[in-house]
Structure formats: structure tokens, C-alpha cells
Scaffold this active site. Structure first.
Site, PDB file in Angstrom:
ATOM      1  N   LEU A  26       0.836  -1.205   0.000  1.00 44.06           N
ATOM      2  CA  LEU A  26       0.000   0.000   0.000  1.00 44.06           C
ATOM      3  C   LEU A  26       0.868   1.252   0.000  1.00 44.06           C
ATOM      4  O   LEU A  26       1.481   1.599   1.025  1.00 44.06           O
ATOM      5  CB  LEU A  26      -0.915  -0.010   1.231  1.00 44.06           C
ATOM      6  CG  LEU A  26      -1.962  -1.137   1.232  1.00 44.06           C
ATOM      7  CD1 LEU A  26      -2.458  -1.427   2.641  1.00 44.06           C
ATOM      8  CD2 LEU A  26      -3.115  -0.811   0.302  1.00 44.06           C
ATOM      9  N   THR A  27       0.936   1.900  -1.130  1.00 44.46           N
ATOM     10  CA  THR A  27       1.680   3.159  -1.256  1.00 44.46           C
ATOM     11  C   THR A  27       1.067   4.216  -0.347  1.00 44.46           C
ATOM     12  O   THR A  27      -0.146   4.404  -0.350  1.00 44.46           O
ATOM     13  CB  THR A  27       1.632   3.627  -2.730  1.00 44.46           C
ATOM     14  OG1 THR A  27       2.401   2.712  -3.492  1.00 44.46           O
ATOM     15  CG2 THR A  27       2.187   5.036  -2.901  1.00 44.46           C
ATOM     16  N   GLN A 100       8.367  -4.723  -1.479  1.00 45.03           N
ATOM     17  CA  GLN A 100       7.883  -4.738  -2.860  1.00 45.03           C
ATOM     18  C   GLN A 100       8.774  -3.833  -3.716  1.00 45.03           C
ATOM     19  O   GLN A 100       8.886  -2.628  -3.452  1.00 45.03           O
ATOM     20  CB  GLN A 100       6.425  -4.284  -2.961  1.00 45.03           C
ATOM     21  CG  GLN A 100       5.861  -4.632  -4.344  1.00 45.03           C
ATOM     22  CD  GLN A 100       4.500  -4.050  -4.638  1.00 45.03           C
ATOM     23  OE1 GLN A 100       4.242  -2.891  -4.335  1.00 45.03           O
ATOM     24  NE2 GLN A 100       3.633  -4.850  -5.237  1.00 45.03           N
ATOM     25  N   HIS A 173       7.415  -6.097  -8.198  1.00 46.29           N
ATOM     26  CA  HIS A 173       6.150  -5.475  -8.625  1.00 46.29           C
ATOM     27  C   HIS A 173       6.031  -5.574 -10.148  1.00 46.29           C
ATOM     28  O   HIS A 173       6.534  -4.735 -10.881  1.00 46.29           O
ATOM     29  CB  HIS A 173       6.105  -4.016  -8.179  1.00 46.29           C
ATOM     30  CG  HIS A 173       4.731  -3.412  -8.206  1.00 46.29           C
ATOM     31  ND1 HIS A 173       3.692  -3.962  -8.924  1.00 46.29           N
ATOM     32  CD2 HIS A 173       4.224  -2.306  -7.603  1.00 46.29           C
ATOM     33  CE1 HIS A 173       2.603  -3.205  -8.758  1.00 46.29           C
ATOM     34  NE2 HIS A 173       2.900  -2.205  -7.949  1.00 46.29           N
ATOM     35  N   ALA A 175       3.010  -5.715 -11.628  1.00 48.90           N
ATOM     36  CA  ALA A 175       1.568  -5.536 -11.839  1.00 48.90           C
ATOM     37  C   ALA A 175       1.206  -4.078 -12.106  1.00 48.90           C
ATOM     38  O   ALA A 175       2.056  -3.198 -12.231  1.00 48.90           O
ATOM     39  CB  ALA A 175       0.821  -6.036 -10.600  1.00 48.90           C
ATOM     40  N   TYR A 178       2.838  -0.879 -14.292  1.00 44.33           N
ATOM     41  CA  TYR A 178       4.178  -0.312 -14.113  1.00 44.33           C
ATOM     42  C   TYR A 178       5.184  -1.031 -15.019  1.00 44.33           C
ATOM     43  O   TYR A 178       4.795  -1.835 -15.859  1.00 44.33           O
ATOM     44  CB  TYR A 178       4.550  -0.336 -12.625  1.00 44.33           C
ATOM     45  CG  TYR A 178       3.580   0.513 -11.810  1.00 44.33           C
ATOM     46  CD1 TYR A 178       3.399   1.872 -12.103  1.00 44.33           C
ATOM     47  CD2 TYR A 178       2.809  -0.037 -10.797  1.00 44.33           C
ATOM     48  CE1 TYR A 178       2.494   2.650 -11.394  1.00 44.33           C
ATOM     49  CE2 TYR A 178       1.886   0.736 -10.080  1.00 44.33           C
ATOM     50  CZ  TYR A 178       1.738   2.082 -10.384  1.00 44.33           C
ATOM     51  OH  TYR A 178       0.829   2.854  -9.700  1.00 44.33           O
ATOM     52  N   ARG A 225       4.289 -10.025  -8.259  1.00 45.31           N
ATOM     53  CA  ARG A 225       2.886  -9.635  -8.403  1.00 45.31           C
ATOM     54  C   ARG A 225       2.600  -9.351  -9.881  1.00 45.31           C
ATOM     55  O   ARG A 225       3.392  -8.680 -10.537  1.00 45.31           O
ATOM     56  CB  ARG A 225       2.598  -8.379  -7.568  1.00 45.31           C
ATOM     57  CG  ARG A 225       1.116  -8.093  -7.465  1.00 45.31           C
ATOM     58  CD  ARG A 225       0.798  -6.987  -6.482  1.00 45.31           C
ATOM     59  NE  ARG A 225      -0.471  -7.288  -5.840  1.00 45.31           N
ATOM     60  CZ  ARG A 225      -1.224  -6.405  -5.208  1.00 45.31           C
ATOM     61  NH1 ARG A 225      -0.838  -5.153  -5.087  1.00 45.31           N
ATOM     62  NH2 ARG A 225      -2.366  -6.759  -4.659  1.00 45.31           N
ATOM     63  N   ARG A 317      -7.117  -2.184   1.858  1.00 44.82           N
ATOM     64  CA  ARG A 317      -7.795  -1.049   2.502  1.00 44.82           C
ATOM     65  C   ARG A 317      -8.315  -1.350   3.908  1.00 44.82           C
ATOM     66  O   ARG A 317      -8.151  -0.516   4.815  1.00 44.82           O
ATOM     67  CB  ARG A 317      -8.901  -0.538   1.568  1.00 44.82           C
ATOM     68  CG  ARG A 317      -8.309   0.218   0.376  1.00 44.82           C
ATOM     69  CD  ARG A 317      -9.271   0.350  -0.771  1.00 44.82           C
ATOM     70  NE  ARG A 317      -9.521  -0.941  -1.434  1.00 44.82           N
ATOM     71  CZ  ARG A 317     -10.229  -1.087  -2.552  1.00 44.82           C
ATOM     72  NH1 ARG A 317     -10.759  -0.030  -3.126  1.00 44.82           N
ATOM     73  NH2 ARG A 317     -10.381  -2.283  -3.083  1.00 44.82           N
TER      74      ARG A 317
HETATM   75  C1  FNR Z   1      -2.743   0.167  -3.426  1.00 43.05           C
HETATM   76  N1  FNR Z   1      -2.328  -0.968  -4.128  1.00 43.05           N
HETATM   77  C2  FNR Z   1      -0.994  -1.161  -4.380  1.00 43.05           C
HETATM   78  N2  FNR Z   1      -0.566  -2.260  -5.052  1.00 43.05           N
HETATM   79  C3  FNR Z   1       0.745  -2.512  -5.206  1.00 43.05           C
HETATM   80  O1  FNR Z   1       1.101  -3.534  -5.801  1.00 43.05           O
HETATM   81  N3  FNR Z   1       1.678  -1.665  -4.688  1.00 43.05           N
HETATM   82  C4  FNR Z   1       1.350  -0.534  -4.026  1.00 43.05           C
HETATM   83  O2  FNR Z   1       2.218   0.182  -3.544  1.00 43.05           O
HETATM   84  C5  FNR Z   1      -0.037  -0.239  -3.905  1.00 43.05           C
HETATM   85  N4  FNR Z   1      -0.464   0.896  -3.293  1.00 43.05           N
HETATM   86  C6  FNR Z   1      -1.789   1.101  -3.014  1.00 43.05           C
HETATM   87  C7  FNR Z   1      -2.176   2.227  -2.291  1.00 43.05           C
HETATM   88  C8  FNR Z   1      -3.498   2.404  -1.948  1.00 43.05           C
HETATM   89  C9  FNR Z   1      -3.872   3.587  -1.158  1.00 43.05           C
HETATM   90  C10 FNR Z   1      -4.454   1.447  -2.341  1.00 43.05           C
HETATM   91  C11 FNR Z   1      -5.887   1.594  -1.939  1.00 43.05           C
HETATM   92  C12 FNR Z   1      -4.072   0.357  -3.069  1.00 43.05           C
HETATM   93  C13 FNR Z   1      -3.278  -2.049  -4.426  1.00 43.05           C
HETATM   94  C14 FNR Z   1      -3.456  -2.960  -3.196  1.00 43.05           C
HETATM   95  O3  FNR Z   1      -2.278  -3.694  -2.932  1.00 43.05           O
HETATM   96  C15 FNR Z   1      -4.613  -3.975  -3.366  1.00 43.05           C
HETATM   97  O4  FNR Z   1      -4.380  -4.764  -4.509  1.00 43.05           O
HETATM   98  C16 FNR Z   1      -5.959  -3.288  -3.511  1.00 43.05           C
HETATM   99  O5  FNR Z   1      -6.117  -2.286  -2.550  1.00 43.05           O
HETATM  100  C17 FNR Z   1      -7.112  -4.304  -3.399  1.00 43.05           C
HETATM  101  O6  FNR Z   1      -7.157  -4.890  -2.139  1.00 43.05           O
HETATM  102  P1  FNR Z   1      -8.239  -4.421  -1.010  1.00 43.05           P
HETATM  103  O7  FNR Z   1      -7.889  -3.032  -0.627  1.00 43.05           O
HETATM  104  O8  FNR Z   1      -9.579  -4.468  -1.681  1.00 43.05           O
HETATM  105  O9  FNR Z   1      -8.114  -5.418   0.088  1.00 43.05           O
HETATM  106  C1  8K6 Z   2      -4.161   8.011  -3.539  1.00 39.86           C
HETATM  107  C2  8K6 Z   2      -3.162   7.038  -3.200  1.00 39.86           C
HETATM  108  C3  8K6 Z   2      -1.759   7.383  -2.842  1.00 39.86           C
HETATM  109  C4  8K6 Z   2      -0.773   7.560  -3.897  1.00 39.86           C
HETATM  110  C5  8K6 Z   2      -0.768   6.719  -5.092  1.00 39.86           C
HETATM  111  C6  8K6 Z   2      -0.963   5.253  -4.923  1.00 39.86           C
HETATM  112  C7  8K6 Z   2      -0.475   4.470  -6.083  1.00 39.86           C
HETATM  113  C8  8K6 Z   2      -0.926   3.067  -6.088  1.00 39.86           C
HETATM  114  C9  8K6 Z   2      -2.164   2.834  -6.844  1.00 39.86           C
HETATM  115  C10 8K6 Z   2      -3.404   3.176  -6.083  1.00 39.86           C
HETATM  116  C11 8K6 Z   2      -4.348   4.033  -6.859  1.00 39.86           C
HETATM  117  C12 8K6 Z   2      -5.748   3.551  -6.881  1.00 39.86           C
HETATM  118  C13 8K6 Z   2      -6.285   3.430  -8.259  1.00 39.86           C
HETATM  119  C14 8K6 Z   2      -7.429   2.486  -8.424  1.00 39.86           C
HETATM  120  C15 8K6 Z   2      -7.597   2.002  -9.818  1.00 39.86           C
HETATM  121  C16 8K6 Z   2      -8.740   1.049  -9.969  1.00 39.86           C
HETATM  122  C17 8K6 Z   2      -9.146   0.861 -11.389  1.00 39.86           C
HETATM  123  C18 8K6 Z   2     -10.325  -0.011 -11.554  1.00 39.86           C
END
Ligand code: FNR
Ligand code: 8K6
Length: 347
Positions: A26-27, A100, A173, A175, A178, A225, A317
Site C-alpha cells: 500500500l503506497t 515490494q 512489482h 503488476a 508499471y 505480483r 484497505r
Molecule cells: C494500493 N495498491 C498497491 N498495489 C501494489 O502492488 N503496490 C502498491 O504500492 C499499492 N499501493 C496502493 C495504495 C493504496 C492507497 C491502495 C488503496 C491500493 C493495491 C493494493 O495492494 C490492493 O491490490 C488493492 O487495494 C485491493 O485490495 P483491497 O484493498 O480491496 O483489500
Molecule cells: C491516492 C493514493 C496514494 C498515492 C498513489 C498510490 C499508487 C498506487 C495505486 C493506487 C491508486 C488507486 C487506483 C485504483 C484504480 C482502480 C481501477 C479499476
């Protein structure tokens, strides 16, 4: 009957997890100006050490891999030392943590570094950097064969740095649109050399990174991933499935710790994957340990694992919203609902 989700799981001879619930990567964009995790990150991860495995927020392998503000790195001694505090805090609570390893490819922005934005081909993405909307994406430079060599070496070096920082292993990573994923999808890869056109060629970059990383840190500590369905920073192409059909058995031969789907909602069905969801497609084509993810609750994950749809679950989340997720699901406590406002602070 014992609860499979909350029981230990042996990944391989090197690593056994305390339970099957992983913290998804989770970024959080909260590292300091040197891209070093802060004390707040140490506390944030330590609070979640009772998950079976923490997968760190995506961590860039080198400066030109950056596409978001304040994402951490693993390419300087300062960053390694910063991560060491995180891994020590997690280990002190008997947890496990993988790093990651990330390069965003064409989603990088030169605002963050000096140099070119590298990608398989000169095909840009529409849009702008999240949280910095004034920065619109530019057309990337196709990576030369020398660029590719150095990217592979830098993934391996970052993996070594991760082990030096005390991580239990790494997740490459590959997926979410990227760099590695850009090589795997036709919408981003129009190369005519040994990294393009055929499934074998398009999978080559991913496999060379996997081989370099496993040579550096061991197959037991290496995972990847993947997003076989295009859904983020990428458009679908019917030819993509053949690339993943080729890649997955190759990965199985390499006996990695696991393969992890990259998707936000695993009920999403892809026409390009014969109508399958991400986990259905991966399960059908990959024989090793599979991590499911994507809008699962504890209950829906339990049902899916009992039905053998995947072996481990990553939760994202809900674990942002509930640092005490494991104790809550164990004791039947009430989970807080996630909301985007929770991203402004590391709790
Ligand atoms: C993510 N996700 C994500 N995936 C990844 O491979 N590397 C990352 O750094 C991030 N960062 C990230 C930030 C935020 C704020 C969100 C919400 C999501 C995707 C995450 O790992 C995951 O695949 C999705 O959030 C779906 O899972 P949940 O949240 O439904 O349990
Ligand atoms: C707002 C999040 C913080 C900074 C960037 C996070 C980067 C990782 C990707 C998360 C962004 C969510 C996008 C959801 C796409 C779903 C498409 C169906």
C-alpha cells in the site's frame, strides 16, 4: 475444524507464516525527502506485525523509477538503514515482511529525478501524477538493450539491499501497469527486438528480473505480483493472454515463494482472459502458491481459500482502516470501514 486463515502456512523450507492473511502492498507517500521511511512508518508497520506477512508499500529500485511523491527507495545506504528500523520493529513482534520492488516505467515523472522516462516503447499514458496533477505524463524513451541490462541489475541490487535491510524476502512489482507490466502488455510494448512481439519475447524482461533476483537472494525469498488483465494505466489487448500463458509455467519452474494477483476487485471478469477473474486465471495457469486479493472481506476470503481458489489472501484497505485487523477478526470485533481520508495520516 481448524480455521485455515488463522493457522500457520509453510511457504517453503525457509519461510513459515503465522497465518494466511497478508497485508497488501500500500503506497502511502509518507517517506522523507531522501525517500527514507520515517519513525511513523516504523510504528505503522509494527502495529500490523501480526498479519502473516506484510508486503511493504512499493519501493523504488532507483531514482528514475519514481512516479509519486515521497515513495520510499532501496538504493541508498540511508534508505537501507531506514528500512532496517521497520524490519527490526516487525521482527520484534514476531512478524515477517517482504519489500515490494518497484519501477513505474512510463508512469515516472522527470519532476522527481534527472534523466529519461524509460519504458518498453514510446507510448505514453494519458493523465497526470496523483496528488500532483500539474505534472502531466510525458512520452517515454524506449529502453535500449543497455538500459534493460542496467534495470535488471538494479532490481537484483535492490533485492540484495532489501535483505541487508532485514526484509524476509522481496515481491517484484510486475503488476498494475508499471514497468514490468508494460513489457507484458501489447498496449505498451511494440518492440521489434528480443523483448517484443512474441509471448516468449514479451515475458523475457520479467523472467530475466526474476532470475537475477533469485540469483541474488534465493528463490525461497522471491515472489512476484502480476496483473494478467489490464485495468490500471493500461488498456486491454486480446493478445496479452498468450504472454501470461507462457510466463506462468516458467515462473512455476522457478519455485518462487508465491505469485500474487494485482487487482482492486477480484470479481472483475476479463474478456481477454476468457471471462475469468484474475485469481481464476492465475489458479488455472500457475501451479505454485497463489495469493488472492481484491475487495475481499475476512469472510469472503475464508470461503475462497476453503474452496481452494487461492492459498493466501492479501488485504489492503481494511488493514489501512484497522491496524488491529487480525485481533478483530480473531475475536469477532467490529471493523472500521475504510475511507480515502484515512490516507492522509499513518495510523
Ligand atoms: C494500493 N495498491 C498497491 N498495489 C501494489 O502492488 N503496490 C502498491 O504500492 C499499492 N499501493 C496502493 C495504495 C493504496 C492507497 C491502495 C488503496 C491500493 C493495491 C493494493 O495492494 C490492493 O491490490 C488493492 O487495494 C485491493 O485490495 P483491497 O484493498 O480491496 O483489500
Ligand atoms: C491516492 C493514493 C496514494 C498515492 C498513489 C498510490 C499508487 C498506487 C495505486 C493506487 C491508486 C488507486 C487506483 C485504483 C484504480 C482502480 C481501477 C479499476
Amino acid at each position: 475444524m481448524t480455521n485455515a486463515l488463522l493457522s500457520p502456512f509453510k511457504l517453503n523450507d525457509t519461510i513459515t507464516l503465522n497465518n494466511r492473511i497478508l497485508m497488501a502492498p500500500l503506497t502511502r507517500c509518507m517517506s522523507d525527502e531522501d525517500l527514507v521511511p520515517t519513525q511513523a512508518s516504523v510504528d505503522y508497520y509494527a502495529r500490523r506485525a501480526d498479519t502473516g506477512l506484510i508486503i511493504s508499500e512499493a519501493t523504488i529500485i532507483r531514482p528514475d523509477g519514481q512516479g509519486y511523491p515521497n515513495t520510499p527507495g532501496l538504493f541508498t545506504q540511508k534508505q537501507i538503514q531506514g528500512w532496517k528500523k521497520v524490519t527490526e520493529a516487525v521482527h520484534a513482534k514476531k512478524g515477517k515482511i517482504f519489500a515490494q520492488l518497484w519501477h513505474v516505467g512510463r508512469v515516472a515523472h522527470p519532476h522527481f529525478f534527472d534523466g529519461d522516462v524509460l519504458a518498453p516503447s514510446a507510448i505514453g499514458v494519458e493523465g497526470s501524477v496523483p496528488r500532483m496533477r500539474e505534472l502531466t505524463y510525458i512520452t517515454p524513451k524506449p529502453a535500449t538493450l543497455d538500459d534493460i541490462k542496467s534495470l535488471i541489475a538494479d532490481f537484483a541490487k535492490a533485492a540484495e539491499n532489501a535483505i541487508e535491510a532485514g526484509f524476509d524476502g522481496v515481491e517484484i512489482h510486475g503488476a498494475n501497469g508499471y514497468l514490468i507490466d508494460q513489457f507484458l502488455h501489447n498496449a505498451a510494448n511494440e518492440r521489434t527486438d528480443q523483448y517484443g512481439q512474441t509471448p516468449e519475447n514479451m515475458a523475457r524482461f520479467a523472467l530475466e528480473i526474476v532470475d537475477a533476483v533469485t540469483a541474488a537472494v534465493g528463490n525461497d525469498r522471491t515472489s512476484i505480483r502480476l496483473s494478467p488483465g489490464a485495468y490500471f494505466n493500461m488498456t486491454e489487448d486480446a493478445r496479452d493472454k498468450a504472454v501470461f500463458d507462457f510466463l506462468l509455467p516458467q515462473l512455476a519452474d522457478r519455485k518462487l515463494a508465491y505469485v500474487h494477483g494485482g487487482i482492486f476487485d477480484d470479481s472483475m471478469q476479463f474478456d481477454t482472459l476468457e471471462g475469468k477473474t484474475t485469481s481464476e486465471y492465475l489458479r488455472a495457469n500457475y501451479t505454485g502458491t497463489l495469493v488472492g486479493v481484491g475487495s475481499y472481506s475476512y469472510d469472503s476470503a475464508k470461503v475462497a481459500i476453503e474452496a481452494d481458489k487461492f492459498d493466501l489472501i492479501a488485504i489492503g484497505r481494511p488493514i489501512i482502516a484497522n491496524p488491529d485487523y487480525i485481533s478483530k477478526v480473531t475475536s469477532g470485533g467490529t471493523l472500521l470501514e475504510y475511507s480515502d481520508e484515512m490516507l492522509t495520516e499513518l495510523v
